[in-house]
Design a protein around this motif. Structure first.
Motif, PDB file in Angstrom:
ATOM      1  N   LYS A   9      24.302 -24.586  62.865  1.00  0.00           N
ATOM      2  CA  LYS A   9      23.365 -23.549  63.275  1.00  0.00           C
ATOM      3  C   LYS A   9      24.001 -22.166  63.153  1.00  0.00           C
ATOM      4  O   LYS A   9      23.293 -21.169  62.962  1.00  0.00           O
ATOM      5  N   TYR A  10      25.309 -22.094  63.295  1.00  0.00           N
ATOM      6  CA  TYR A  10      26.045 -20.842  63.148  1.00  0.00           C
ATOM      7  C   TYR A  10      27.250 -21.091  62.252  1.00  0.00           C
ATOM      8  O   TYR A  10      27.904 -22.131  62.346  1.00  0.00           O
ATOM      9  N   GLY A 107      17.223 -22.952  61.297  1.00  0.00           N
ATOM     10  CA  GLY A 107      17.946 -21.848  60.673  1.00  0.00           C
ATOM     11  C   GLY A 107      19.453 -21.939  60.882  1.00  0.00           C
ATOM     12  O   GLY A 107      19.933 -22.505  61.872  1.00  0.00           O
ATOM     13  N   THR A 108      20.189 -21.384  59.942  1.00  0.00           N
ATOM     14  CA  THR A 108      21.647 -21.270  60.037  1.00  0.00           C
ATOM     15  C   THR A 108      21.994 -19.793  59.894  1.00  0.00           C
ATOM     16  O   THR A 108      21.682 -19.177  58.875  1.00  0.00           O
ATOM     17  N   ARG A 109      22.600 -19.248  60.944  1.00  0.00           N
ATOM     18  CA  ARG A 109      23.024 -17.842  60.869  1.00  0.00           C
ATOM     19  C   ARG A 109      24.400 -17.787  60.254  1.00  0.00           C
ATOM     20  O   ARG A 109      25.376 -18.246  60.856  1.00  0.00           O
TER      21      ARG A 109
END
Lengths: 113, 113
Positions: A9-10, A107-109
């Motif tokens: 995710k991050y 989402g992937t930040r």
């Protein structure tokens, strides 16, 4: 739960590194996508696969390479990361390319330092 | 090329009131699909409502409804009885029958208690 999932995710990394983002959907959909959302929240499609076949390939640097090992998975590999690659990357899926609308992953930040 | 325009970067509504978000698009196609997506602070993209261009009847999903004006190429979203949980970024999106999803710039909606 039925969903589109992404890992991680991050992601925080240094310029020049290579990284991958994985995506899986268990909705039984036959079409998967990668979208990029920039710092102004503008969303733009990058790639689309239908039954493991690449059908949309937007003007994306060839440092970005998608791979679809099967209908349920679509991964995104990024080589030689640059500062401008910092964004949120969304995976999505749909049944066909018609009226259904995409179901999005969380989402992937990606932050490139 | 198709374009989607959301002319209101920010909107505000009082809780329990009604608000309308505007969207216009440009296309030469007759067959296409339109969507509204919601993105709350969690960044998850959520499909709110969809409309097929060949249908004259406006789509409705609970408190959400659209005003689809095909000749004017307008697709506005009405949120009735606004709730605090409606606060989010709202994106209008267009897709031709066999094309990619094209997003507008987004409208940030705040809901005042």
């Amino acid at each position: 739960d039925t969903a589109v999932s992404q890992t991680p995710k991050y992601l925080v990394t240094q310029m020049g590194n290579d990284k991958s983002i994985k995506c899986e959907q268990n909705l039984g959909h036959d079409t998967m996508y990668w979208y990029k959302q920039d710092s102004k929240k503008f969303l733009k499609i990058m790639f689309s696969y239908n039954n493991k076949e690449l059908i949309i390939n937007e003007t994306v640097p060839n440092r970005f390479s998608p791979k679809s090992p099967d209908k349920a998975h679509l991964n995104l590999h990024i080589n030689s990361l640059e500062l401008g690659d910092s964004a949120v990357y969304f995976c999505a899926s749909s049944q066909g390319r018609l009226a259904g609308g995409e179901f999005f992953g969380p989402g992937t930040r990606l932050t490139v330092l | 090329a198709q374009t989607v325009t959301q002319s209101q970067p920010e909107m505000s509504v009082q809780e329990a009131e009604t608000v309308t978000l505007s969207c216009t698009y440009d296309t030469s196609e007759s067959d296409y699909y339109l969507f509204w997506y919601k993105q709350p602070p969690s960044r998850q993209m959520i499909l709110v409502i969809r409309q097929e261009a060949y249908k004259q009847q406006n789509a409705t999903e609970n408190r959400f409804s659209v005003n689809f004006q095909k000749a004017a190429k307008s697709f506005s979203l009405k949120i009735s009885d606004s709730q605090l949980g409606d606060a989010a970024m709202y994106f209008c999106a267009y897709r031709s029958a066999w094309g990619k999803l094209i997003f507008g710039q987004g409208t940030e909606l705040s809901v005042k208690p």
